[in-house]
Design a protein around this motif. Structure first.
Motif, PDB file in Angstrom:
ATOM      1  N   THR A 135       1.488  -1.083  -0.009  1.00 56.28           N
ATOM      2  CA  THR A 135      -0.277   0.036   0.005  1.00 56.28           C
ATOM      3  C   THR A 135       0.580   0.969   0.024  1.00 56.28           C
ATOM      4  N   ALA A 136      -0.078   2.561   0.103  1.00 54.34           N
ATOM      5  CA  ALA A 136       1.111   3.839   0.012  1.00 54.34           C
ATOM      6  C   ALA A 136       1.629   3.361   1.284  1.00 54.34           C
ATOM      7  N   GLU A 137       1.400   3.438   2.392  1.00 53.10           N
ATOM      8  CA  GLU A 137       1.798   2.692   3.650  1.00 53.10           C
ATOM      9  C   GLU A 137       2.654   2.576   3.474  1.00 53.10           C
ATOM     10  N   VAL A 138       3.177   1.276   3.232  1.00 54.52           N
ATOM     11  CA  VAL A 138       4.161   0.363   2.624  1.00 54.52           C
ATOM     12  C   VAL A 138       5.373   1.292   1.838  1.00 54.52           C
ATOM     13  N   MET A 139       4.852   1.275   1.233  1.00 51.09           N
ATOM     14  CA  MET A 139       5.875   2.381   0.493  1.00 51.09           C
ATOM     15  C   MET A 139       6.560   3.452   1.315  1.00 51.09           C
ATOM     16  N   GLU A 140       5.390   4.025   1.776  1.00 53.14           N
ATOM     17  CA  GLU A 140       5.993   5.290   2.897  1.00 53.14           C
ATOM     18  C   GLU A 140       7.218   4.438   3.790  1.00 53.14           C
ATOM     19  N   SER A 141       6.813   4.026   4.345  1.00 49.22           N
ATOM     20  CA  SER A 141       7.483   2.865   5.622  1.00 49.22           C
ATOM     21  C   SER A 141       9.093   2.355   5.537  1.00 49.22           C
ATOM     22  N   LEU A 142       8.667   1.934   3.856  1.00 52.18           N
ATOM     23  CA  LEU A 142      10.567   1.489   3.289  1.00 52.18           C
ATOM     24  C   LEU A 142      11.252   2.533   3.109  1.00 52.18           C
ATOM     25  N   ILE A 144      13.160   4.053   0.911  1.00 57.16           N
ATOM     26  CA  ILE A 144      13.737   3.823  -0.276  1.00 57.16           C
ATOM     27  C   ILE A 144      13.719   5.268  -0.339  1.00 57.16           C
ATOM     28  N   PRO A 145      15.614   5.458  -0.278  1.00 58.87           N
ATOM     29  CA  PRO A 145      16.203   6.108  -0.718  1.00 58.87           C
ATOM     30  C   PRO A 145      16.438   7.357  -2.056  1.00 58.87           C
ATOM     31  N   LYS A 146      15.355   8.217  -2.420  1.00 59.68           N
ATOM     32  CA  LYS A 146      15.299   9.512  -3.049  1.00 59.68           C
ATOM     33  C   LYS A 146      15.983   8.583  -4.495  1.00 59.68           C
ATOM     34  N   GLY A 147      17.073   8.893  -4.174  1.00 57.94           N
ATOM     35  CA  GLY A 147      18.221   8.763  -5.682  1.00 57.94           C
ATOM     36  C   GLY A 147      17.526   6.847  -5.423  1.00 57.94           C
ATOM     37  N   THR A 177      -3.578   0.083  -5.576  1.00 61.58           N
ATOM     38  CA  THR A 177      -3.379   0.713  -6.840  1.00 61.58           C
ATOM     39  C   THR A 177      -2.610   1.798  -6.136  1.00 61.58           C
ATOM     40  N   ASP A 178      -3.162   2.255  -4.863  1.00 62.26           N
ATOM     41  CA  ASP A 178      -2.586   3.789  -3.842  1.00 62.26           C
ATOM     42  C   ASP A 178      -1.090   3.562  -3.347  1.00 62.26           C
ATOM     43  N   GLY A 179      -0.993   1.989  -3.673  1.00 60.29           N
ATOM     44  CA  GLY A 179       1.008   2.059  -3.521  1.00 60.29           C
ATOM     45  C   GLY A 179       2.044   2.324  -5.115  1.00 60.29           C
ATOM     46  N   ALA A 180       1.429   1.771  -6.129  1.00 59.89           N
ATOM     47  CA  ALA A 180       1.444   2.137  -7.410  1.00 59.89           C
ATOM     48  C   ALA A 180       1.794   3.382  -7.332  1.00 59.89           C
ATOM     49  N   LYS A 181       0.332   3.867  -6.854  1.00 59.91           N
ATOM     50  CA  LYS A 181      -0.269   5.846  -7.185  1.00 59.91           C
ATOM     51  C   LYS A 181       1.949   6.446  -6.295  1.00 59.91           C
ATOM     52  N   TRP A 182       1.590   5.457  -5.212  1.00 58.27           N
ATOM     53  CA  TRP A 182       2.282   6.159  -4.390  1.00 58.27           C
ATOM     54  C   TRP A 182       3.615   6.246  -4.624  1.00 58.27           C
ATOM     55  N   LEU A 183       4.431   5.198  -5.473  1.00 60.65           N
ATOM     56  CA  LEU A 183       5.272   4.864  -5.819  1.00 60.65           C
ATOM     57  C   LEU A 183       5.953   5.797  -7.362  1.00 60.65           C
ATOM     58  N   VAL A 184       4.419   6.518  -7.840  1.00 63.21           N
ATOM     59  CA  VAL A 184       4.733   7.286  -9.801  1.00 63.21           C
ATOM     60  C   VAL A 184       5.043   8.709  -8.451  1.00 63.21           C
ATOM     61  N   ASN A 186       6.499   9.707  -5.531  1.00 58.68           N
ATOM     62  CA  ASN A 186       6.896  10.113  -4.686  1.00 58.68           C
ATOM     63  C   ASN A 186       8.551  10.003  -5.307  1.00 58.68           C
ATOM     64  N   THR A 187       8.358   8.651  -5.674  1.00 57.07           N
ATOM     65  CA  THR A 187       9.509   8.576  -6.386  1.00 57.07           C
ATOM     66  C   THR A 187      10.480   7.994  -7.317  1.00 57.07           C
ATOM     67  N   ASN A 188      11.571   7.889  -7.537  1.00 56.70           N
ATOM     68  CA  ASN A 188      12.338   8.314  -8.375  1.00 56.70           C
ATOM     69  C   ASN A 188      12.938   6.616  -9.495  1.00 56.70           C
ATOM     70  N   ILE A 189      11.558   5.371  -9.008  1.00 63.14           N
ATOM     71  CA  ILE A 189      11.920   4.234  -8.854  1.00 63.14           C
ATOM     72  C   ILE A 189      11.708   3.796 -10.949  1.00 63.14           C
ATOM     73  N   LYS A 190      12.579   3.600 -11.238  1.00 65.25           N
ATOM     74  CA  LYS A 190      12.216   2.985 -12.947  1.00 65.25           C
ATOM     75  C   LYS A 190      11.699   1.074 -13.084  1.00 65.25           C
ATOM     76  N   LEU A 191      12.296   0.617 -12.393  1.00 64.15           N
ATOM     77  CA  LEU A 191      12.152  -1.111 -12.565  1.00 64.15           C
ATOM     78  C   LEU A 191      11.710  -1.428 -11.051  1.00 64.15           C
ATOM     79  N   VAL A 192      10.700  -1.989 -10.970  1.00 60.37           N
ATOM     80  CA  VAL A 192      10.171  -2.300  -9.766  1.00 60.37           C
ATOM     81  C   VAL A 192       9.921  -3.995 -10.073  1.00 60.37           C
ATOM     82  N   GLY A 193      10.993  -5.114  -9.004  1.00 58.89           N
ATOM     83  CA  GLY A 193      11.098  -6.525  -9.198  1.00 58.89           C
ATOM     84  C   GLY A 193       9.924  -6.723  -8.056  1.00 58.89           C
TER      85      GLY A 193
END
Ligand code: NAG
Ligand code: NAG
Ligand code: NAG
Length: 257
Positions: A135-142, A144-147, A177-184, A186-193
């Motif tokens: 979720t968005a909450e889980v993504m935030e809790s991780l 993950i450094p911005k770069g 879906t809200d976790g994916a939105k959060w990733l798009v 708030n992060t620079n992540i371009k590969l999601v494994g």
């Protein structure tokens, strides 16, 4: 003194060599070396083997008859020639933008259009909290450094060994879906494994794929084998097959420490 010790050893060594050469001739040690890890933990193969024991999307039967010998030496052919037939979203694979967005499919955003610079480079392996989807909450809790541009998310799917079970399990953990939105956003992540057949949780799969694929700049890599690898930074190398007009492709991925 030394020669009397060495002579029996030499005889032993020579006969061992002779015996082992006999075994080679007899074909008894014709055993392929199948590995997960190389050089004591420098290179990790994080792709799954294609076997009949591997799950297939929404099937209880797994990968049935996906490989056959089209020509066989046992039947008089000069060579063994296998043919394969299976979904391009089976095993370790990538999704191209055309997978869930039809206009991108028509425009040719296929597995051959993916950027090798995204698929290869530094990547972070993280453990996500168990008993939760992403979720968005889980993504935030991780935190993950911005770069960081490439992240492999290890979930309870790995603990449950879901990729080793032929029965498809729709309760696998993945992005909602809200976790994916959060990733798009708030992060620079371009590969999601992720470590099951889809990076998106089953129930919200179309909406979640849409969020990630819409910008055509994020590549999902699915069905990764993340067992026995420590969390941290690695060099990731993923090389999808160049399947023109295919919205997915089997992919070999490795991590190098
Ligand atoms: C060729 O195919 C046969 C099956 O017909 C198999 O038993 C054999 O191992 C194969 N040989 C090689 C060299 O792959
Ligand atoms: C060899 O040929 C026989 C007879 O056509 C067939 O039943 C069998 O499946 C074939 N085996 C292989 C490995 O192609
Ligand atoms: C994740 O979502 C799926 C539905 O897509 C659900 O079946 C599963 O129970 C959820 N997992 C957790 C740990 O909440």
């Amino acid at each position: 003194m030394t020669s009397s010790v060495n002579l029996p050893l030499l005889v032993l060594f020579a006969s061992a060599l002779f015996l082992s050469s006999l075994l080679v001739v007899a074909g008894k040690d014709l055993k392929p070396n199948r590995r997960e890890v190389y050089e004591g933990g420098k290179i990790f193969d994080i792709s799954h083997r294609y076997t009949t024991g591997m799950p297939a999307w929404e099937s209880t039967k797994g990968m049935v008859n996906f490989l056959r010998l089209a020509a066989s030496m046992k039947n008089g052919s000069v060579a063994n020639v296998s043919e394969m037939k299976f979904s391009v979203h089976a095993g370790t694979h990538i999704d191209a933008p055309g997978h869930f967005i039809d206009k991108y499919y028509d425009a040719g955003f296929d597995s051959d259009s993916l950027d090798l610079r995204v698929l290869n480079g530094p990547a972070l392996l993280v453990d996500v909290p168990r008993n939760k989807n992403i979720t968005a909450e889980v993504m935030e809790s991780l935190n993950i450094p911005k770069g960081v541009r490439r992240v492999l998310f290890r979930t309870e799917n790995t603990d449950k060994r879901l990729m080793f079970k032929k029965e498809f399990d729709s309760s696998y953990a993945g992005f909602v879906t809200d976790g994916a939105k959060w990733l798009v956003e708030n992060t620079n992540i371009k590969l999601v494994g992720l470590d099951y057949l889809s990076f998106a949780a089953y129930e919200e799969s179309p909406a979640t794929h849409n969020v990630i694929l819409a910008g055509r700049d994020i590549i999902p890599v699915e069905g990764l084998k993340l067992d026995d690898v420590k969390v941290g930074m690695y060099m990731l190398h993923c090389l999808p097959l160049r399947l023109v007009r295919a919205e997915g492709a089997p992919t070999r991925c490795i991590l190098i420490e």
